[in-house]
Design a protein around this motif. Structure first.
Motif, PDB file in Angstrom:
ATOM      1  N   ARG A 237     -44.523   6.033  72.515  1.00 53.04           N
ATOM      2  CA  ARG A 237     -45.009   5.825  71.129  1.00 53.04           C
ATOM      3  C   ARG A 237     -45.641   7.135  70.657  1.00 53.04           C
ATOM      4  O   ARG A 237     -46.357   7.798  71.405  1.00 53.04           O
ATOM      5  N   TYR A 238     -45.359   7.510  69.412  1.00 48.86           N
ATOM      6  CA  TYR A 238     -45.836   8.787  68.852  1.00 48.86           C
ATOM      7  C   TYR A 238     -46.804   8.495  67.705  1.00 48.86           C
ATOM      8  O   TYR A 238     -46.577   7.590  66.904  1.00 48.86           O
ATOM      9  N   PHE A 239     -47.867   9.302  67.620  1.00 51.83           N
ATOM     10  CA  PHE A 239     -48.894   9.085  66.588  1.00 51.83           C
ATOM     11  C   PHE A 239     -49.293  10.423  65.978  1.00 51.83           C
ATOM     12  O   PHE A 239     -49.425  11.422  66.691  1.00 51.83           O
ATOM     13  N   GLY A 240     -49.538  10.431  64.671  1.00 47.56           N
ATOM     14  CA  GLY A 240     -50.055  11.640  64.021  1.00 47.56           C
ATOM     15  C   GLY A 240     -51.066  11.270  62.954  1.00 47.56           C
ATOM     16  O   GLY A 240     -50.890  10.278  62.233  1.00 47.56           O
ATOM     17  N   PHE A 241     -52.149  12.055  62.863  1.00 45.21           N
ATOM     18  CA  PHE A 241     -53.208  11.806  61.871  1.00 45.21           C
ATOM     19  C   PHE A 241     -53.645  13.144  61.272  1.00 45.21           C
ATOM     20  O   PHE A 241     -53.685  14.157  61.988  1.00 45.21           O
ATOM     21  N   LEU A 242     -53.989  13.144  59.986  1.00 42.86           N
ATOM     22  CA  LEU A 242     -54.599  14.327  59.369  1.00 42.86           C
ATOM     23  C   LEU A 242     -56.092  14.055  59.234  1.00 42.86           C
ATOM     24  O   LEU A 242     -56.476  12.974  58.762  1.00 42.86           O
ATOM     25  N   VAL A 288     -53.873  15.768  64.252  1.00 48.55           N
ATOM     26  CA  VAL A 288     -54.128  15.180  65.573  1.00 48.55           C
ATOM     27  C   VAL A 288     -52.854  14.457  66.011  1.00 48.55           C
ATOM     28  O   VAL A 288     -52.266  13.702  65.228  1.00 48.55           O
ATOM     29  N   VAL A 289     -52.419  14.719  67.239  1.00 48.73           N
ATOM     30  CA  VAL A 289     -51.142  14.194  67.729  1.00 48.73           C
ATOM     31  C   VAL A 289     -51.354  13.488  69.070  1.00 48.73           C
ATOM     32  O   VAL A 289     -52.073  13.997  69.922  1.00 48.73           O
ATOM     33  N   PHE A 290     -50.698  12.335  69.231  1.00 50.60           N
ATOM     34  CA  PHE A 290     -50.725  11.650  70.533  1.00 50.60           C
ATOM     35  C   PHE A 290     -49.325  11.175  70.898  1.00 50.60           C
ATOM     36  O   PHE A 290     -48.546  10.809  70.013  1.00 50.60           O
TER      37      PHE A 290
END
Ligand SMILES: Cc1cc2nc3c(=O)[nH]c(=O)nc-3n(C[C@H](O)[C@H](O)[C@H](O)COP(=O)(O)OP(=O)(O)OC[C@H]3O[C@@H](n4cnc5c(N)ncnc54)[C@H](O)[C@@H]3O)c2cc1C
Length: 488
Positions: A237-242, A288-290
């Motif tokens: 699973r991929y996640f990105g936030f500003l 921010v990346v996970f």
């Protein structure tokens, strides 16, 4: 730069190697020798054909542990400096031949995958096996080493172990030091040492750590056994936030990691750094990346925790497909290196990096201090076209900061390193040390961070220097790497 201490001249050294291993195993072509005298620390001068350092006497390609033992025996007896190499992606001068008439010992022909054991979950390979080749083979069998440095398409197992390398999935799998089960290495004089493969032991100190990270300055690594894990990309699973503030992004990582979650990828990019990776969507903010991976239940629990951490923070969401696409194109193979070389020739413009680590409480302070000092004191600050940083490897107690800097070169190619790279590197290293951190997170000390190695280790430098004296009493292993050429 240091004179040779050998009674032999360069022709005699090459002739002795030919006699020992046969002409097929020796290279003395001038262009190859020049290229072998440097690594990517001098990528700008190299692309301009400038090689000012001593040029090695020969490159020698062993094909077995016995060959390596014979070379190291010869080198010690004749006081010839040896520079081990495998994938040649070193960035800190570890491959520079600073002693006249050195022998470059290239392990890349020792490239056999010796065993893949899916019961005991380990693979044994020779030092010249490329990580990409090993990973491709393993993944086809539903397995992985979990190691994925950006240099994966080029780096080989010997160099990866010798530099204490770390990969993009480190938060879950750790660095190479967490992956090596056992290994074989040859020490000066030709002493072959094999550290056996056991799950754990309490039979004295962990002797693997004498070899892991030794950067060719103590021994030549011939064989490596690494752990294996199940490969389950279908669960990723991929996640990105500003987020508005770099410190806030770091705090999100800290909260997640210290709570016990281990996403494989866990990163924060400052806006300047984010611009070169996420130009299409970063909106001038920190990114921010996970990535969460592993068994389905663990991925779900990790995903839930990531959502919870961000529920309490102002943020904007990034489409996970964009993060996945970015991530799948992050590695550097020969194509990107060729493109970089062409660009360097066309434009007097260049990028470098310096990676350090600090405890959580010091991360924002380090970021701010480096930015302020470079902008305030670096005499060529006006030539910087990019200055940023990201955190890419996190731990229970802290994280790394990977500073990135690009500049336009307003001096001759020969002066570039002194005018730009060294002063920028020095500011980052000294700020990390001032805040109690480490001056090097994963690229190794090489030859360019040796001025600070005693400060890095303090009273524990006694342990490190004793290893050098004990294992390399005649000083023939990669002189000037980790240990200063002139110890002062
Ligand atoms: C584009 C790019 C991306 C990178 N990304 C990462 C990353 O994500 N993570 C990371 O940790 N590093 C990274 N690096 C740095 C580098 O790739 C790694 O440090 C890698 O481990 C070096 O492996 P190599 O096989 O290329 O070794 P080399 O470059 O050949 O050698 C590196 C050092 O190890 C010594 N050495 C090599 N082989 C042996 C041996 N058999 N025995 C003893 N000593 C030996 C050499 O003397 C030298 O000091 C990157 C480099 C580049 C150019």
């Amino acid at each position: 730069m240091a004179p040779s201490r050998s009674p032999l001249n360069r022709q005699s050294i090459a002739a002795a190697m030919t006699e020992l291993l046969g002409s097929h195993a020796i290279e003395t072509d001038d262009e190859q020798l020049k290229a072998a005298s440097v690594d990517r620390f001098r990528k700008y001068t190299a692309v301009h054909g400038i090689y000012d350092g001593p040029i090695p006497a020969a490159i020698v390609y062993p094909s077995s542990t016995a060959d390596v033992a014979a070379i190291l025996r010869f080198a010690e007896e004749n006081l010839v400096n040896v520079v081990p190499r495998t994938g040649r992606t070193a960035t800190e001068g570890g491959l520079e031949t600073v002693v006249e008439d050195s022998l470059v010992v290239d392990g890349s022909r020792m490239n056999a995958i010796l065993s893949i054991d899916s019961v005991d979950m380990m693979a044994t390979v020779q030092c010249g096996v490329g990580l990409q080749e090993l990973e491709d083979l393993l993944r086809a069998q539903g397995l992985t080493t979990g190691h994925s440095p950006q240099s994966k398409p080029l780096a080989q197992l010997g160099g990866l172990v010798a530099t204490r390398s770390i990969g993009q999935f480190s938060t879950l799998y750790g660095g190479i030091e967490d992956m090596v089960v056992g290994l074989e290495a040859v020490f000066p004089g030709g002493q072959v040492t094999r550290i056996k493969n056991v799950p754990r032991r309490a039979a004295g100190p962990d002797i693997r750590h004498i070899v892991i990270g030794s950067e060719g300055a103590l021994c030549f690594i011939t064989e490596v056994t690494v752990k294996l894990f199940r490969y389950r990309p279908e669960n990723n699973r991929y996640f990105g936030f500003l987020v508005q503030d770099f410190g806030n992004g770091i705090d999100a990582l800290r909260e997640l990691i210290t709570a016990g979650y281990r996403p494989s990828v866990c990163r924060v990019y400052s806006p300047e750094d984010a611009r070169q990776h996420f130009a299409g969507f970063y909106q001038g903010k920190n990114v921010v990346v996970f990535v969460a991976e592993g068994p389905k239940g663990i991925v779900e629990a990790t995903a839930e925790a990531i959502e919870e951490v961000f529920a309490g923070r102002p943020h904007q969401r990034v489409d996970s497909g964009l993060i996945q696409h970015w991530f799948e194109n992050l590695n550097w193979g020969q194509d990107k290196i060729d493109a970089e070389q062409a660009a360097m020739l066309e434009h007097a413009h260049l990028g470098y990096t310096t990676e350090v680590s600090v405890n959580w409480s010091q991360v924002s302070g380090l970021f701010d201090a480096v930015m302020a000092r470079i902008r305030g004191e670096f005499p060529r600050a006006a030539d910087l076209t990019m200055l940023g940083a990201h955190s890419s490897h996190s731990y229970q107690t802290g994280t790394n900061l990977y500073f990135v800097y690009d500049y336009t070169i307003n001096c001759s190619p020969r002066e570039e390193i002194e005018v730009y790279h060294k002063p920028l590197n020095a500011i980052i290293v000294t700020e990390a040390l001032r805040l109690g951190g480490s001056m090097v997170h994963h690229h190794g000390v090489g030859k360019y961070r040796t001025p600070w190695v005693k400060q890095e280790h303090g009273s524990a430098y006694y342990l490190l220097s004793t290893l050098k004296h004990a294992f390399d009493p005649h000083g023939v292993m990669n002189a000037g790497t980790i240990f200063p050429l002139d110890p002062g």
